[in-house]
Every structure is written in structure tokens, then in C-alpha cells.
Design a protein around this motif. Structure first.
Motif, PDB file in Angstrom:
ATOM      1  N   LEU A  12       0.814  -1.212   0.000  1.00  0.00           N
ATOM      2  CA  LEU A  12       0.000   0.000   0.000  1.00  0.00           C
ATOM      3  C   LEU A  12       0.852   1.268   0.000  1.00  0.00           C
ATOM      4  CD1 LEU A  12      -2.605  -1.166   2.663  1.00  0.00           C
ATOM      5  CD2 LEU A  12      -2.900  -1.133   0.174  1.00  0.00           C
ATOM      6  N   THR A  13       0.293   2.316  -0.549  1.00  0.00           N
ATOM      7  CA  THR A  13       0.900   3.637  -0.506  1.00  0.00           C
ATOM      8  C   THR A  13       0.502   4.302   0.800  1.00  0.00           C
ATOM      9  OG1 THR A  13       0.721   3.862  -2.903  1.00  0.00           O
ATOM     10  CG2 THR A  13       0.950   5.904  -1.644  1.00  0.00           C
ATOM     11  N   VAL A  14       1.438   4.944   1.454  1.00  0.00           N
ATOM     12  CA  VAL A  14       1.146   5.647   2.700  1.00  0.00           C
ATOM     13  C   VAL A  14       0.962   7.134   2.393  1.00  0.00           C
ATOM     14  CG1 VAL A  14       2.034   6.306   4.966  1.00  0.00           C
ATOM     15  CG2 VAL A  14       2.456   3.995   4.082  1.00  0.00           C
ATOM     16  N   LEU A  47     -12.180   0.310   2.992  1.00  0.00           N
ATOM     17  CA  LEU A  47     -11.843   0.531   1.591  1.00  0.00           C
ATOM     18  C   LEU A  47     -12.902   1.418   0.965  1.00  0.00           C
ATOM     19  CD1 LEU A  47     -10.483  -2.217   2.429  1.00  0.00           C
ATOM     20  CD2 LEU A  47     -10.477  -2.746   0.012  1.00  0.00           C
ATOM     21  N   THR A  48     -12.451   2.488   0.289  1.00  0.00           N
ATOM     22  CA  THR A  48     -13.381   3.446  -0.296  1.00  0.00           C
ATOM     23  C   THR A  48     -12.729   4.180  -1.465  1.00  0.00           C
ATOM     24  OG1 THR A  48     -14.837   5.350   0.185  1.00  0.00           O
ATOM     25  CG2 THR A  48     -12.705   5.297   1.316  1.00  0.00           C
ATOM     26  N   ILE A  49     -13.578   4.777  -2.294  1.00  0.00           N
ATOM     27  CA  ILE A  49     -13.080   5.674  -3.339  1.00  0.00           C
ATOM     28  C   ILE A  49     -13.339   7.131  -2.968  1.00  0.00           C
ATOM     29  CG2 ILE A  49     -13.231   4.017  -5.228  1.00  0.00           C
ATOM     30  CD1 ILE A  49     -15.872   5.508  -6.048  1.00  0.00           C
ATOM     31  N   MET A  50     -13.985   7.352  -1.839  1.00  0.00           N
ATOM     32  CA  MET A  50     -14.266   8.716  -1.377  1.00  0.00           C
ATOM     33  C   MET A  50     -12.964   9.359  -0.926  1.00  0.00           C
ATOM     34  SD  MET A  50     -17.534   9.133  -1.709  1.00  0.00           S
ATOM     35  CE  MET A  50     -17.878  10.543  -0.699  1.00  0.00           C
ATOM     36  N   SER A  51     -12.760  10.616  -1.285  1.00  0.00           N
ATOM     37  CA  SER A  51     -11.483  11.246  -0.949  1.00  0.00           C
ATOM     38  C   SER A  51     -11.635  12.643  -0.366  1.00  0.00           C
ATOM     39  CB  SER A  51     -10.595  11.313  -2.196  1.00  0.00           C
ATOM     40  OG  SER A  51     -11.192  12.155  -3.170  1.00  0.00           O
ATOM     41  N   ASN A  52     -12.799  12.966   0.168  1.00  0.00           N
ATOM     42  CA  ASN A  52     -12.963  14.301   0.756  1.00  0.00           C
ATOM     43  C   ASN A  52     -12.778  14.243   2.269  1.00  0.00           C
ATOM     44  OD1 ASN A  52     -15.554  13.856   2.094  1.00  0.00           O
ATOM     45  ND2 ASN A  52     -16.420  13.780   0.039  1.00  0.00           N
ATOM     46  N   GLN A  53     -12.736  15.393   2.910  1.00  0.00           N
ATOM     47  CA  GLN A  53     -12.407  15.469   4.324  1.00  0.00           C
ATOM     48  C   GLN A  53     -13.387  14.734   5.234  1.00  0.00           C
ATOM     49  OE1 GLN A  53     -12.459  19.407   5.929  1.00  0.00           O
ATOM     50  NE2 GLN A  53     -14.330  19.985   4.872  1.00  0.00           N
ATOM     51  N   ASN A  54     -14.600  14.485   4.767  1.00  0.00           N
ATOM     52  CA  ASN A  54     -15.564  13.761   5.590  1.00  0.00           C
ATOM     53  C   ASN A  54     -15.119  12.333   5.878  1.00  0.00           C
ATOM     54  OD1 ASN A  54     -17.234  16.015   5.700  1.00  0.00           O
ATOM     55  ND2 ASN A  54     -18.301  15.426   3.825  1.00  0.00           N
ATOM     56  N   VAL A  55     -14.250  11.790   5.032  1.00  0.00           N
ATOM     57  CA  VAL A  55     -13.734  10.437   5.248  1.00  0.00           C
ATOM     58  C   VAL A  55     -13.002  10.367   6.583  1.00  0.00           C
ATOM     59  CG1 VAL A  55     -12.051   8.743   4.404  1.00  0.00           C
ATOM     60  CG2 VAL A  55     -13.670   9.812   2.818  1.00  0.00           C
ATOM     61  N   ALA A  56     -12.209  11.373   6.909  1.00  0.00           N
ATOM     62  CA  ALA A  56     -11.476  11.370   8.177  1.00  0.00           C
ATOM     63  C   ALA A  56     -12.443  11.410   9.357  1.00  0.00           C
ATOM     64  CB  ALA A  56     -10.506  12.541   8.236  1.00  0.00           C
ATOM     65  N   ALA A  57     -13.481  12.205   9.263  1.00  0.00           N
ATOM     66  CA  ALA A  57     -14.458  12.296  10.349  1.00  0.00           C
ATOM     67  C   ALA A  57     -15.158  10.959  10.555  1.00  0.00           C
ATOM     68  CB  ALA A  57     -15.471  13.397  10.058  1.00  0.00           C
ATOM     69  N   THR A  70      -8.947   3.188  -2.771  1.00  0.00           N
ATOM     70  CA  THR A  70      -8.716   2.226  -3.848  1.00  0.00           C
ATOM     71  C   THR A  70      -8.777   2.914  -5.209  1.00  0.00           C
ATOM     72  OG1 THR A  70     -11.061   1.641  -3.921  1.00  0.00           O
ATOM     73  CG2 THR A  70      -9.640   0.320  -2.472  1.00  0.00           C
ATOM     74  N   GLU A  71      -8.533   2.145  -6.260  1.00  0.00           N
ATOM     75  CA  GLU A  71      -8.674   2.604  -7.650  1.00  0.00           C
ATOM     76  C   GLU A  71      -7.697   3.723  -8.018  1.00  0.00           C
ATOM     77  OE1 GLU A  71     -11.237   1.205  -9.675  1.00  0.00           O
ATOM     78  OE2 GLU A  71     -12.362   0.175  -8.098  1.00  0.00           O
ATOM     79  N   GLY A  72      -6.619   3.878  -7.251  1.00  0.00           N
ATOM     80  CA  GLY A  72      -5.658   4.938  -7.531  1.00  0.00           C
ATOM     81  C   GLY A  72      -6.106   6.315  -7.077  1.00  0.00           C
ATOM     82  N   VAL A  73      -7.170   6.376  -6.291  1.00  0.00           N
ATOM     83  CA  VAL A  73      -7.683   7.653  -5.795  1.00  0.00           C
ATOM     84  C   VAL A  73      -6.650   8.289  -4.870  1.00  0.00           C
ATOM     85  CG1 VAL A  73      -9.452   8.692  -4.317  1.00  0.00           C
ATOM     86  CG2 VAL A  73     -10.102   7.001  -6.040  1.00  0.00           C
ATOM     87  N   THR A  93      -4.132   2.399  -2.753  1.00  0.00           N
ATOM     88  CA  THR A  93      -3.732   1.343  -3.665  1.00  0.00           C
ATOM     89  C   THR A  93      -4.286   1.649  -5.050  1.00  0.00           C
ATOM     90  OG1 THR A  93      -3.785  -1.040  -4.135  1.00  0.00           O
ATOM     91  CG2 THR A  93      -5.736  -0.117  -3.101  1.00  0.00           C
ATOM     92  N   SER A  94      -3.581   1.190  -6.065  1.00  0.00           N
ATOM     93  CA  SER A  94      -4.080   1.340  -7.432  1.00  0.00           C
ATOM     94  C   SER A  94      -5.021   0.197  -7.804  1.00  0.00           C
ATOM     95  CB  SER A  94      -2.911   1.397  -8.414  1.00  0.00           C
ATOM     96  OG  SER A  94      -2.162   0.194  -8.341  1.00  0.00           O
ATOM     97  N   LEU A  95      -5.122  -0.801  -6.936  1.00  0.00           N
ATOM     98  CA  LEU A  95      -6.016  -1.929  -7.205  1.00  0.00           C
ATOM     99  C   LEU A  95      -7.468  -1.477  -7.249  1.00  0.00           C
ATOM    100  CD1 LEU A  95      -4.503  -4.548  -4.714  1.00  0.00           C
ATOM    101  CD2 LEU A  95      -4.196  -4.490  -7.199  1.00  0.00           C
ATOM    102  N   ASP A  96      -8.270  -2.154  -8.063  1.00  0.00           N
ATOM    103  CA  ASP A  96      -9.701  -1.881  -8.023  1.00  0.00           C
ATOM    104  C   ASP A  96     -10.229  -2.363  -6.667  1.00  0.00           C
ATOM    105  OD1 ASP A  96     -11.188  -4.658  -8.428  1.00  0.00           O
ATOM    106  OD2 ASP A  96      -9.456  -4.627  -9.780  1.00  0.00           O
TER     107      ASP A  96
END
Length: 109
Positions: A12-14, A47-57, A70-73, A93-96
Motif C-alpha cells: 500500500l501507498t502511505v 476501503l473506499t473511493i471517497m477522498s474528501n475530508q468527511n472520510v477522516a471524520a 482504492t482505484e488509484g484515488v 492502492t491502485s487496485l480496483d
């Protein structure tokens, strides 16, 4: 398994790593944040494709061990800042999503 072991096992990418020794005991896949809050287990890898600040909350409320985009997001700037401020392990991860979930399951045995 720890977050650090998961990073190494899955390659995984950190994006941000606060607690590499945090346990990961399961997984949850979902993008509807209200469902994740009510269904993701404590110490799971989300695992999610969501990338906005609400993800942290949501990660904090659900007390997940880590978030894997996932998906390279890539995390947006607000999510990255929020993960750093709140101590959320944020990985990628770039994996689907399906393949990443399968690998997670294999890794956790």
C-alpha cells in the motif's frame, strides 16, 4: 495484523501514518458515509473511493484502523490535512476495490 504489516503485505501507498501498530481485524467496503458509520467494525480497514475530508471524520467515528483509498484515488488536500490533524491512518492502492478487498481478506486469513 497491524497497519504496518498490512502496508507491507498489500504494497500500500502511505499518505499518512499515525499509528503503524494499530491492529486491523477485518475489513469494510463502502462509499456511503452514513452506512460506514453504522456498519464498519472497530479496527477494520475501510476501503473506499471517497477522498474528501468527511472520510477522516467518519473514520474517527467508526474507529477504523485505517482507510484505504482504492482505484488509484488520491486524497484531496482537505482530507490529507484532516487525517494528519486527527491521527487517521490513510493509505492507498491502485487496485480496483474488489481486488483490494480480496487481497485484504487473504492477508487477514
Amino acid at each position: 495484523m497491524t497497519v504496518q504489516q498490512l502496508i507491507e503485505t498489500m504494497g500500500l501507498t502511505v499518505f499518512h501514518l499515525t499509528d503503524p501498530e494499530r491492529p486491523v481485524t477485518g475489513g469494510y467496503v463502502g462509499d456511503l458515509l452514513s452506512w460506514v458509520m453504522g456498519r464498519a467494525g472497530q479496527d477494520c480497514a475501510w476501503l473506499t473511493i471517497m477522498s474528501n475530508q468527511n472520510v477522516a471524520a467518519v473514520a474517527l467515528m467508526a474507529d477504523v484502523g485505517c482507510v484505504i483509498l482504492t482505484e488509484g484515488v488520491q486524497p484531496d488536500a482537505d482530507l490529507l490535512r484532516r487525517a494528519q490533524d486527527k491521527g487517521v491512518n490513510l493509505l492507498g492502492t491502485s487496485l480496483d476495490t474488489y481486488t483490494a478487498a480480496c487481497r485484504l481478506g487473504q492477508s487477514l486469513g
